[in-house]
Write a protein that holds these residues in place. Structure first.
Motif, PDB file in Angstrom:
ATOM      1  N   GLU A 160      56.890   8.650  19.545  1.00  0.00           N
ATOM      2  CA  GLU A 160      57.380   7.761  18.499  1.00  0.00           C
ATOM      3  C   GLU A 160      56.763   8.092  17.134  1.00  0.00           C
ATOM      4  O   GLU A 160      57.384   7.879  16.087  1.00  0.00           O
ATOM      5  CB  GLU A 160      57.129   6.293  18.867  1.00  0.00           C
ATOM      6  CG  GLU A 160      55.674   5.887  18.991  1.00  0.00           C
ATOM      7  CD  GLU A 160      55.081   6.121  20.376  1.00  0.00           C
ATOM      8  OE1 GLU A 160      54.027   5.523  20.655  1.00  0.00           O
ATOM      9  OE2 GLU A 160      55.660   6.902  21.168  1.00  0.00           O
ATOM     10  N   ARG A 163      58.944  10.765  15.558  1.00  0.00           N
ATOM     11  CA  ARG A 163      60.215  10.217  15.092  1.00  0.00           C
ATOM     12  C   ARG A 163      60.045   9.532  13.729  1.00  0.00           C
ATOM     13  O   ARG A 163      60.928   9.598  12.875  1.00  0.00           O
ATOM     14  CB  ARG A 163      60.764   9.217  16.107  1.00  0.00           C
ATOM     15  CG  ARG A 163      61.468   9.872  17.284  1.00  0.00           C
ATOM     16  CD  ARG A 163      62.793  10.484  16.821  1.00  0.00           C
ATOM     17  NE  ARG A 163      63.603  10.923  17.943  1.00  0.00           N
ATOM     18  CZ  ARG A 163      63.911  12.174  18.193  1.00  0.00           C
ATOM     19  NH1 ARG A 163      63.475  13.139  17.408  1.00  0.00           N
ATOM     20  NH2 ARG A 163      64.662  12.487  19.230  1.00  0.00           N
ATOM     21  N   HIS A 164      58.901   8.888  13.538  1.00  0.00           N
ATOM     22  CA  HIS A 164      58.652   8.200  12.273  1.00  0.00           C
ATOM     23  C   HIS A 164      58.472   9.172  11.104  1.00  0.00           C
ATOM     24  O   HIS A 164      58.551   8.766   9.944  1.00  0.00           O
ATOM     25  CB  HIS A 164      57.429   7.290  12.388  1.00  0.00           C
ATOM     26  CG  HIS A 164      57.724   5.942  12.959  1.00  0.00           C
ATOM     27  ND1 HIS A 164      57.828   5.708  14.317  1.00  0.00           N
ATOM     28  CD2 HIS A 164      57.968   4.745  12.363  1.00  0.00           C
ATOM     29  CE1 HIS A 164      58.100   4.438  14.534  1.00  0.00           C
ATOM     30  NE2 HIS A 164      58.198   3.837  13.369  1.00  0.00           N
ATOM     31  N   GLU A 196      62.660  18.200  20.988  1.00  0.00           N
ATOM     32  CA  GLU A 196      63.284  16.920  20.676  1.00  0.00           C
ATOM     33  C   GLU A 196      63.406  16.678  19.177  1.00  0.00           C
ATOM     34  O   GLU A 196      64.288  15.939  18.740  1.00  0.00           O
ATOM     35  CB  GLU A 196      62.505  15.778  21.336  1.00  0.00           C
ATOM     36  CG  GLU A 196      61.113  15.537  20.758  1.00  0.00           C
ATOM     37  CD  GLU A 196      60.256  14.673  21.664  1.00  0.00           C
ATOM     38  OE1 GLU A 196      60.658  14.439  22.817  1.00  0.00           O
ATOM     39  OE2 GLU A 196      59.178  14.242  21.218  1.00  0.00           O
ATOM     40  N   ASN A 197      62.542  17.322  18.382  1.00  0.00           N
ATOM     41  CA  ASN A 197      62.627  17.165  16.923  1.00  0.00           C
ATOM     42  C   ASN A 197      63.324  18.349  16.260  1.00  0.00           C
ATOM     43  O   ASN A 197      63.480  18.357  15.039  1.00  0.00           O
ATOM     44  CB  ASN A 197      61.230  16.978  16.339  1.00  0.00           C
ATOM     45  CG  ASN A 197      60.620  15.652  16.752  1.00  0.00           C
ATOM     46  OD1 ASN A 197      61.038  14.595  16.291  1.00  0.00           O
ATOM     47  ND2 ASN A 197      59.636  15.706  17.657  1.00  0.00           N
ATOM     48  N   LEU A 259      69.798  15.390  16.587  1.00  0.00           N
ATOM     49  CA  LEU A 259      69.192  14.490  15.600  1.00  0.00           C
ATOM     50  C   LEU A 259      70.228  13.531  15.008  1.00  0.00           C
ATOM     51  O   LEU A 259      69.901  12.399  14.646  1.00  0.00           O
ATOM     52  CB  LEU A 259      68.518  15.301  14.496  1.00  0.00           C
ATOM     53  CG  LEU A 259      67.326  16.170  14.926  1.00  0.00           C
ATOM     54  CD1 LEU A 259      66.792  16.974  13.755  1.00  0.00           C
ATOM     55  CD2 LEU A 259      66.213  15.323  15.537  1.00  0.00           C
ATOM     56  N   ARG A 262      71.242  10.385  17.551  1.00  0.00           N
ATOM     57  CA  ARG A 262      70.277   9.340  17.892  1.00  0.00           C
ATOM     58  C   ARG A 262      70.883   7.945  17.682  1.00  0.00           C
ATOM     59  O   ARG A 262      71.570   7.709  16.698  1.00  0.00           O
ATOM     60  CB  ARG A 262      69.027   9.470  17.018  1.00  0.00           C
ATOM     61  CG  ARG A 262      68.137  10.663  17.369  1.00  0.00           C
ATOM     62  CD  ARG A 262      66.959  10.770  16.424  1.00  0.00           C
ATOM     63  NE  ARG A 262      67.406  11.020  15.058  1.00  0.00           N
ATOM     64  CZ  ARG A 262      66.626  10.903  13.982  1.00  0.00           C
ATOM     65  NH1 ARG A 262      65.384  10.516  14.106  1.00  0.00           N
ATOM     66  NH2 ARG A 262      67.112  11.168  12.784  1.00  0.00           N
ATOM     67  N   VAL A 265      66.380   4.256  16.375  1.00  0.00           N
ATOM     68  CA  VAL A 265      65.512   4.847  15.376  1.00  0.00           C
ATOM     69  C   VAL A 265      64.472   3.826  14.915  1.00  0.00           C
ATOM     70  O   VAL A 265      64.625   2.642  15.134  1.00  0.00           O
ATOM     71  CB  VAL A 265      66.297   5.357  14.139  1.00  0.00           C
ATOM     72  CG1 VAL A 265      67.182   6.510  14.546  1.00  0.00           C
ATOM     73  CG2 VAL A 265      67.139   4.248  13.538  1.00  0.00           C
TER      74      VAL A 265
END
Length: 265
Positions: A160, A163-164, A196-197, A259, A262, A265
């Protein structure tokens, strides 16, 4: 842009570690790398947990910060100073901080480690919260090739956080993973964060047996957005490096626009 991660086996001596870091940073710059990453705890792996208190500096001043700024300016490269201890608001505790310097030697960003490592198995036990104050803000900075996200070691287990950061070109992970946890999870977690990013991940590790008896996993590496390891160094001091291929990155994001897909978020 070519980037490089420095792997060290830091000792309890700040002076000795600075000499080693200077040599390895020069070696990395000589490969053509324009962004250089040092590992976690590069200035000191103390004999006691409290040793870091003796070299802690206020933000913006000190021998360690002067070294990083001066080296960035001298080499004409971005330097991400792994981590160093900064004075905190709590007595007998420090912040474990990454500082970013641009090629002019200017401090442009900093990140205080949010997730503090705790592990206990048999005779092996660590509890960073005894001497470190956790940070509370996600940090990124901008380069010509896009956003770079800052994380430190144990942060790697908390997706997480990444993701931020938003959409990054590169995520950096200075670390001092233990041999036990590194052998089990280091590569898997790094590759997962890259996949994943959909970005590059550059990880600079401590890698060997330290004078305090601690053994770190090493395996500093650069991973591309498809999860492929571009370069890796298993143990000992040295440099890993590689080019950030923006056409590859964009192609992956266009072919598999995860991306954009998603929902949470």
């Amino acid at each position: 842009m070519r980037v490089a991660a420095i792997q060290m086996v830091s000792t309890e001596s700040l002076a000795q570690n600075m000499v080693t870091a200077a040599s390895l940073l020069q070696k990395a710059r000589d490969t053509g790398a324009q962004l250089l990453l040092l590992p976690e705890y590069w200035p000191q792996m103390g004999l006691q947990e409290t040793d870091k208190l003796t070299i802690a500096e206020p933000l913006g001043h000190g021998v360690i910060q002067g070294f990083l700024s001066g080296t960035a300016r001298r080499l004409g490269a971005w330097i991400i100073g792994g981590t160093l201890p900064l004075i905190s608001s709590e007595e007998n505790k420090v912040l474990n901080t990454s500082l970013v310097y641009n090629p002019q030697g200017e401090a442009v960003a900093h990140y205080d480690k949010i997730h503090l490592f705790g592990f206990s198995k048999g005779s092996e036990s660590y509890e960073e919260s005894r001497t470190i104050v956790a940070g509370d803000e996600v940090a990124t900075f901008e380069t010509d090739l896009g956003k770079v996200g800052l994380s430190i070691c144990y942060d790697l287990r908390f997706p997480e956080l990444f993701r931020h950061m938003g959409v990054c070109t590169l995520i950096v992970v200075p670390a001092a993973f233990t041999h036990t946890t590194g052998q089990a999870h280091w590569e898997i977690l790094l590759r997962a964060r890259a996949i994943e990013n959909q970005c590059y991940v550059l990880a600079a590790a401590q890698g060997g047996l330290h004078t305090n008896g601690r053994r770190t996993w090493g395996h500093s590496m650069l991973i591309d957005p498809w999860g492929k390891i571009v370069d890796v160094l298993s143990d000992g001091e040295g440099v890993v490096s590689g080019e950030l291929d923006m056409a590859l990155l964009q192609g992956i994001r266009e072919n598999l626009p995860a991306l954009k897909h998603r929902k949470l978020v």
